[in-house]
Design an enzyme around this catalytic site. Structure first.
Site, PDB file in Angstrom:
ATOM      1  N   MET D   1      -9.437   5.377   7.963  1.00 54.91           N
ATOM      2  CA  MET D   1      -9.010   6.715   8.366  1.00 54.91           C
ATOM      3  C   MET D   1      -7.507   6.905   8.242  1.00 54.91           C
ATOM      4  O   MET D   1      -7.095   7.961   7.779  1.00 54.91           O
ATOM      5  CB  MET D   1      -9.432   6.913   9.812  1.00 54.91           C
ATOM      6  CG  MET D   1      -9.363   8.281  10.307  1.00 54.91           C
ATOM      7  SD  MET D   1     -10.185   8.234  11.917  1.00 54.91           S
ATOM      8  CE  MET D   1      -9.273   6.926  12.772  1.00 54.91           C
ATOM      9  N   PRO D   2      -6.724   5.886   8.583  1.00 55.37           N
ATOM     10  CA  PRO D   2      -5.302   6.133   8.295  1.00 55.37           C
ATOM     11  C   PRO D   2      -5.089   6.288   6.788  1.00 55.37           C
ATOM     12  O   PRO D   2      -5.593   5.486   5.999  1.00 55.37           O
ATOM     13  CB  PRO D   2      -4.591   4.873   8.832  1.00 55.37           C
ATOM     14  CG  PRO D   2      -5.525   4.305   9.846  1.00 55.37           C
ATOM     15  CD  PRO D   2      -6.904   4.614   9.306  1.00 55.37           C
ATOM     16  N   ILE D   3      -4.373   7.340   6.437  1.00 57.67           N
ATOM     17  CA  ILE D   3      -4.017   7.596   5.035  1.00 57.67           C
ATOM     18  C   ILE D   3      -2.512   7.412   4.936  1.00 57.67           C
ATOM     19  O   ILE D   3      -1.754   8.107   5.614  1.00 57.67           O
ATOM     20  CB  ILE D   3      -4.358   9.045   4.621  1.00 57.67           C
ATOM     21  CG1 ILE D   3      -5.829   9.365   4.857  1.00 57.67           C
ATOM     22  CG2 ILE D   3      -3.945   9.303   3.180  1.00 57.67           C
ATOM     23  CD1 ILE D   3      -6.777   8.776   3.864  1.00 57.67           C
TER      24      ILE D   3
END
Lengths: 62, 62, 62, 62, 62, 62
Positions: D1-3
């Site tokens: 989820m972290p981009i």
């Protein structure tokens, strides 16, 4: 000079962000050899309804 | 066609944003020679805990 | 602290970029009151086949 | 989820990028507690004429 | 008004990009009810060494 | 692998976002031939005072 943009789901604590920017900066300095002062990080907190993988909102993901 | 994304610390007034997009658009038109209508600007207001330079959060910077 | 990302169609000269970053920085300093040294700009040159308005690639636009 | 989006000056080696994404991912996993597989990084290599601090192109900076 | 940035691995054909921007624009118009002319898309082609999942470069992924 | 960032004016419903990510993902899968699970979308909701076309804030546009 490195510009780092990090998008995360909202709800992270200040302590988590503080540790993350410290460690991410160190990771970049170690590998690129630039001074820490050249590393600029910005964080965007996104609601879970604003992320999707495979066409499904994170907030819909049970 | 130029797409301009500006990330700033939150707390700027409407008047500041209004002036900034007017003047930034004029700066681009002057130098690139495109019509003003082609310049698209978006602004993201970030909390001071969401910016870091040199591995230190702006909100920790005394 | 302001981070400015500008996406433009490729083909601009060094002189155009030089003028653009100078004038965009001045526009931000004037309106936000931050020091010029705090303004970080990055430019991405995109091929005309990498921009689309209204679902039509710029390179297809006669 | 972290981009994570990282913009760097062009010219970095494959080895530098390989180390950087490994260490940046570890830094995020350590602080956010997410699985490594959830961390998506993309790198943009920019020419030195495409970065500016204080209104001056990096390529003009002697 | 919607600004859509798409980062993909390099090597896509013009035909693929043409179809993608047409269909993505239609998907946004259908759901948001804005005119197609308001949808601005930009595409960044990234080398496989510039993407990483789980800390491993796509170009290292066998 | 495709990373899609969508900036829209705030005020869209969950239902609109849900439909948009589903249809945008399908549009990309159809044209690029990648699996749906590889498509990562993030949405940023922006206030109308944070968008400008032609140097005029959307919120000033009558």
């Amino acid at each position: 000079m490195p510009i780092v943009s990090i998008k995360i789901a909202e709800g992270r604590t200040l302590e988590q962000k503080r540790g993350m920017v410290k460690d991410v900066t160190a990771a970049i300095v170690k590998n690129l050899g630039c001074p820490a002062s050249a590393v600029h990080i910005n964080i965007t907190d996104l609601k879970r309804e604003n992320f999707a993988d495979g066409g499904i909102l994170l907030s819909d993901n049970k």
